[in-house]
Design an enzyme around this catalytic site. Structure first.
Site, PDB file in Angstrom:
ATOM      1  N   GLN A   1       0.862  -1.187   0.000  1.00 44.98           N
ATOM      2  CA  GLN A   1       0.000   0.000   0.000  1.00 44.98           C
ATOM      3  C   GLN A   1       0.897   1.235   0.000  1.00 44.98           C
ATOM      4  O   GLN A   1       2.094   1.111   0.296  1.00 44.98           O
ATOM      5  CB  GLN A   1      -0.902  -0.003   1.250  1.00 44.98           C
TER       6      GLN A   1
ATOM      7  N   GLY B   1      -4.206   2.160  -3.120  1.00 45.56           N
ATOM      8  CA  GLY B   1      -5.065   2.743  -2.088  1.00 45.56           C
ATOM      9  C   GLY B   1      -6.355   3.282  -2.683  1.00 45.56           C
ATOM     10  O   GLY B   1      -7.348   3.445  -1.986  1.00 45.56           O
TER      11      GLY B   1
ATOM     12  N   ASP C   1      -8.726   2.070  -4.864  1.00 42.75           N
ATOM     13  CA  ASP C   1      -9.092   0.793  -5.486  1.00 42.75           C
ATOM     14  C   ASP C   1      -9.790   0.891  -6.847  1.00 42.75           C
ATOM     15  O   ASP C   1      -9.385   0.247  -7.796  1.00 42.75           O
ATOM     16  CB  ASP C   1     -10.027   0.005  -4.554  1.00 42.75           C
TER      17      ASP C   1
ATOM     18  N   GLU D   1     -15.804   7.858   6.044  1.00 47.34           N
ATOM     19  CA  GLU D   1     -14.645   7.404   5.261  1.00 47.34           C
ATOM     20  C   GLU D   1     -14.364   8.369   4.113  1.00 47.34           C
ATOM     21  O   GLU D   1     -13.231   8.702   3.816  1.00 47.34           O
ATOM     22  CB  GLU D   1     -14.947   5.995   4.725  1.00 47.34           C
TER      23      GLU D   1
HETATM   24  C1  DGY Z   1     -11.106  -3.067   0.563  1.00 58.24           C
HETATM   25  O1  DGY Z   1     -11.329  -4.169   1.044  1.00 58.24           O
HETATM   26  O2  DGY Z   1     -11.965  -2.368   0.005  1.00 58.24           O
HETATM   27  C2  DGY Z   1      -9.780  -2.495   0.707  1.00 58.24           C
HETATM   28  O3  DGY Z   1      -9.670  -1.224   0.159  1.00 58.24           O
HETATM   29  C3  DGY Z   1      -8.725  -3.397   0.165  1.00 58.24           C
HETATM   30  O4  DGY Z   1      -7.598  -3.084   0.850  1.00 58.24           O
END
Ligand code: DGY
Length: 431
Positions: free
Chosen positions: A111, A171, A173, A400
């Site tokens: 990461q 990071g 995704d 988040e």
């Molecule tokens: C998730 O599970 O969404 C994470 O971002 C993977 O590390």
């Protein structure tokens, strides 16, 4: 709204989130959604903890480093066996990881390496210089191993830039930067069961198409014993991520500062740093966008999507003050007046305001840019962005990520890095 008036109440709330998310030695990012220990989340958590309880910050970092591999690699997840099946993918998807400490279970990818910078900052928050130096001296070897491992194992064709091999490593995704690969319909050979959409609305999470690629790559990487050179030919995904590489560069510079304070020679030589900086500009600068872009190593070309990763160079110290100011102003100008930084520019066709990394605003990304602007002497921009970031959390809560138009909180609740970095912005104001 004055952020200053509310600072102590915000710090009280943030502290109680960090304490609630404390899983004895590590801070879960958000216990229902992400119950294990995540690499860059923990680095950010440690920065927040250092203001509240310095020894707890040290513990966070020790726990994270206990997941280190024999060759120095620091994986993205350190699994807590007590969690059971609450998170997918579990450690069974990552067999035979070569950990230093037998018994540790980890993922097999990395990461963004914020950790060395976090250790530098946490150290600087320790007023007792002897205590600081003793702590840094204990961590110098694992940090050296960690930072150099990327150069040894993740570079190709003589370029010093680091290739990330999975969208989770970036990071970010499901950033539209990775659509070139997710769009190809990859799927793993085994069935998998998502746990994330039981906690957060599916409209705010990556799609099934994204997960098909994620799990395909997990099988590919684990199937080749985590050795990049073994699967480079067959992987659809190897990229120079502009944010990851900027974070690595800053980590290397901060690690050299730690070495210098200890009277040791630099971990990464000036020659390597200068070659890295040249390559960063040569491969990633996009003249027409006036922003850094990512580079698809397999296709040997830039990925034509503009996101906040392009501002990572400001945090990395890879641009001078004038360039940082024009990149920052240019980004905001394309944001239709938002004062915060959406993860993807709204004029990109793949922008989605509430889906994870395809549009929402993230506190850690804003924090990186705040600290980068500050270090370059752009204090009024840094202070304004810091103020907007804290005000957003004050208005919307400890989420988040956040909707870039409305500010609505999205994704996981009571999120550790949001709490930790608001503490840092309030306790270490831009000056
Ligand atoms: C998730 O599970 O969404 C994470 O971002 C993977 O590390």
């Amino acid at each position: 709204m004055s952020v200053r008036i509310n600072a102590s109440e915000l710090i009280t709330q943030a502290t109680s989130i960090l304490r609630r998310n404390d899983q004895t030695g590590y801070t879960a990012p958000s216990p229902r959604l992400y119950p294990h220990q995540w690499n860059w989340d923990s680095a950010f958590a440690a920065i927040g903890w250092a203001h509240l309880d310095w020894n707890r910050a040290v513990r966070e970092i020790d726990t994270l480093l206990s997941a280190q591999w024999i060759d120095g690699f620091l994986p993205h997840i350190r699994y807590n066996p007590a969690v059971g099946e609450g998170y997918h993918p579990g450690p069974e998807w990552w067999p035979n990881v070569p950990v230093r400490n037998p018994g540790e279970q980890t993922s097999g990818i990395s990461q963004p390496p914020v950790l060395p910078t976090a250790i530098y900052l946490v150290g600087m928050m320790q007023p007792d210089v002897d205590a600081r130096r003793t702590w840094w001296a204990r961590l110098l070897t694992p940090l050296r191993d960690m930072i150099l491992c990327y150069l040894r194992t993740r570079t190709v064709n003589g370029s010093p830039l680091i290739a990330v091999v999975h969208p989770w490593e970036s990071g970010a995704d499901n950033s539209p930067r990775w659509d070139f690969a997710t769009g190809r319909g990859f799927k793993p050979s085994r069935a998998y069961r998502r746990t994330d959409t039981q906690v957060v609305a599916a409209t705010q999470r990556p799609t099934e198409r994204d997960y098909g690629l994620y799990m395909y790559l997990v099988e590919l990487i684990a199937g080749h014993r985590y050795d990049f050179r073994q699967y480079l030919e067959m992987t659809p995904f190897a990229v120079y991520d502009a944010l990851f590489n900027a974070i690595w560069f800053r980590a290397a510079v901060d690690l050299n500062r730690i070495a210098l304070a200890l009277g040791e020679s630099p971990v990464v030589s000036a020659e390597i740093l200068s070659g890295f900086k040249d390559a960063f500009h040569r491969f990633l600068w996009n003249q027409s966008a006036q922003l850094f872009r990512d580079f698809d190593v397999k296709a040997a070309g830039q990925i034509p999507v503009d996101t906040v990763a392009g501002l990572g160079a400001i945090y990395g110290g890879l641009v001078d003050q004038a360039k940082a100011e024009s990149m920052f102003a240019g980004y905001l100008a394309r944001c239709r007046g938002f004062k915060l930084l959406p993860s993807t520019l709204p004029d990109e066709p793949q922008f989605e305001a509430d889906r994870y990394w395809r549009g929402p605003v993230w506190v850690p990304i804003n924090w990186l840019v705040v600290r980068g602007l500050q270090d370059l002497g752009l204090t009024s921009h840094a202070a304004a962005l810091a103020d907007e970031t804290v005000s957003l959390v004050l208005r919307s809560g400890w989420f988040e990520y956040f909707h870039p138009h409305t500010g609505e909180g999205l994704g996981g609740r009571d999120f550790s890095w949001t709490a930790a970095l608001v503490v840092d912005l309030l306790r270490r104001p831009v000056s």
